[in-house]
Motif scaffolding. Structure first.
Motif, short mmCIF file in Angstrom:
data_model
loop_
_atom_site.label_atom_id
_atom_site.label_comp_id
_atom_site.label_asym_id
_atom_site.label_seq_id
_atom_site.Cartn_x
_atom_site.Cartn_y
_atom_site.Cartn_z
N ASP A 190 2.91 6.50 -7.03
CA ASP A 190 2.03 7.44 -7.72
C ASP A 190 2.57 8.87 -7.60
OD1 ASP A 190 -0.70 7.98 -9.02
OD2 ASP A 190 -0.73 9.31 -7.29
N GLU A 220 0.83 -1.21 0.00
CA GLU A 220 0.00 0.00 0.00
C GLU A 220 0.87 1.25 0.00
OE1 GLU A 220 -3.46 2.47 0.20
OE2 GLU A 220 -2.98 0.48 -0.59
N TRP A 221 1.92 1.25 0.80
CA TRP A 221 2.82 2.41 0.83
C TRP A 221 3.54 2.55 -0.51
CZ3 TRP A 221 5.47 4.18 5.88
CH2 TRP A 221 4.54 4.15 6.94
N ARG A 226 2.30 1.78 -3.41
CA ARG A 226 1.32 2.35 -4.33
C ARG A 226 1.25 3.87 -4.20
NH1 ARG A 226 -3.35 4.58 -4.22
NH2 ARG A 226 -3.61 4.28 -1.97
N VAL A 227 1.19 4.36 -2.96
CA VAL A 227 1.06 5.79 -2.73
C VAL A 227 2.32 6.54 -3.16
CG1 VAL A 227 0.78 7.59 -0.96
CG2 VAL A 227 -0.61 5.51 -0.87
N LYS A 258 -2.31 10.42 5.10
CA LYS A 258 -3.77 10.46 4.93
C LYS A 258 -4.33 9.20 4.31
CE LYS A 258 -3.97 15.51 4.41
NZ LYS A 258 -4.24 16.64 3.46
N GLU A 259 -3.62 8.67 3.30
CA GLU A 259 -4.19 7.57 2.52
C GLU A 259 -3.81 6.19 3.04
OE1 GLU A 259 -3.49 7.98 -1.69
OE2 GLU A 259 -3.56 10.18 -1.56
N ALA A 260 -2.59 6.05 3.55
CA ALA A 260 -2.10 4.72 3.91
C ALA A 260 -1.94 4.50 5.41
CB ALA A 260 -0.76 4.45 3.21
N ASP A 261 -1.96 5.56 6.19
CA ASP A 261 -1.69 5.41 7.63
C ASP A 261 -2.51 6.41 8.46
OD1 ASP A 261 -0.45 4.23 9.81
OD2 ASP A 261 1.29 5.54 9.73
N PRO A 262 -3.82 6.52 8.21
CA PRO A 262 -4.61 7.52 8.94
C PRO A 262 -4.73 7.22 10.43
CG PRO A 262 -6.04 6.06 7.68
CD PRO A 262 -4.64 5.74 7.26
N ARG A 319 0.41 12.68 1.71
CA ARG A 319 -0.49 11.68 1.14
C ARG A 319 -0.39 10.35 1.86
NH1 ARG A 319 -0.17 10.72 -5.09
NH2 ARG A 319 -1.77 9.23 -4.40
N LEU A 320 0.84 9.97 2.20
CA LEU A 320 1.06 8.70 2.87
C LEU A 320 0.32 8.68 4.21
CD1 LEU A 320 2.71 6.11 2.34
CD2 LEU A 320 4.54 7.10 3.70
#
Length: 313
Positions: free
Chosen positions: A249, A242-243, A245-246, A266-270, A263-264
């Motif tokens: 991108d 997942e990390w 992917r972020v 917010k999207e992968a480790d909220p 982004r990491l």
């Protein structure tokens, strides 16, 4: 000042090293056996307190000092322990052995990642270990404890010089940073993916390999025991991808490190932002997002360069 020893197995004890001046961040493990072993040394600046803790508990000899890899939060205190316990052997991956005897390149690499002032004030520098005290580990090697054995397995991914240690009689897996950071007090897991040689695919392969051991408990260096071993190993594999992917991108969108780090989070480790403030502070010191992003970007650059070489560009 000595620190407390917490029993986490029938003969395994955990010492909170106080690394970076913070509690519940980095552990050193002691195995009380006829041939005693220490797993991890934490940083050089806290080594003396860990040694005093062992001495206060009557530990006057060690057969092995084993480090999962040579990053300075795991191996930085090795020189101090080998001075205090001259009969011990330092067991380390062959790729890391030369750096234990001559740590100059290791120090410069750490300074590039964390900054020289942080190295001086918080991380500390490794004292060289005598060459004749260093034992380059072999994959699958067994270390005799006198009442059982430890098995060494090579587990590249977080670093190319990474090993894990499996205590066969306890079913305990000392995984270093292979499955990241697990703060047992808040049951939170996140990756540790710094430069210079992160490889997320190799990391996942290593996790699949150690899963075959079916451990009863994982003893994280950062920090403490985790009993849901199958879930923890699978969660780490999911996070690596997942990390990737972020960051991938953001990398191909030409975003900078700060933008990708945001982004990491917010999207992968909220989940991290919802932790108690003291846990957030520990993680900000040990695994800041920008350092993890740089680890992934380094991997992506190496991968891109390899593809170019393969097609002759």
């Amino acid at each position: 000042m000595s620190r407390s020893m917490q029993r986490v197995g029938s003969r395994i004890y955990m010492i909170d090293s106080g690394f970076l001046g913070l509690p519940k961040l980095a552990a050193v493990y002691y195995i009380d056996a006829p041939r005693p072993a220490l797993i991890e040394t934490s940083g050089s600046l806290v080594a003396r307190e860990v040694i005093e803790t062992l001495k206060s508990a009557g530990v006057d000899a060690l057969a092995y000092v084993i480090v999962s890899h040579i990053h300075l939060d795991h191996a930085g205190g090795a020189g101090h322990f080998l001075k205090e316990y001259p009969g011990a052997k330092l067991v380390v991956h062959p790729e890391g052995a030369r750096h234990m005897a001559d740590p100059e390149r290791l120090h410069r690499s750490a300074e590039r990642v964390y900054g020289k002032q942080a190295m001086i004030k918080e991380w500390g520098y490794l004292e060289p270990v005598p060459k004749d005290a260093i034992v380059p580990a072999a994959d699958g090697q067994s270390l005799d404890l006198g009442d059982g054995a430890l098995r060494i397995l090579f587990t590249p991914g977080h670093a190319k010089h990474h090993i894990c240690v499996f205590d066969l009689s306890e079913g305990a897996l000392f995984l270093g940073d292979s499955a990241g950071v697990y703060l047992c007090d808040v049951e939170y897991q996140t990756l540790s993916a710094p430069p210079p040689d992160l490889d997320p695919y190799l990391a996942c392969e290593s996790l699949e390999r150690v899963a075959e051991l079916v451990p009863e408990v994982i003893l994280f260096t950062h920090y403490g025991p985790g009993n849901e071993t199958e879930r923890l190993l699978e969660n780490a594999r999911r996070q690596y991808m997942e990390w990737l992917r972020v960051v991938e991108d953001g990398f191909y969108r030409s975003q900078n490190t700060e933008e990708i780090a945001e982004r990491l989070a917010k999207e992968a480790d909220p989940e991290r932002s919802r932790l108690p403030q003291d846990a957030v502070a520990r993680l900000a010191k040990l695994v800041p997002y920008d350092v993890q992003v740089e680890g992934y970007i380094g991997y992506l650059r190496r991968r891109t360069e390899k593809k170019r070489r393969n097609i002759g560009i």
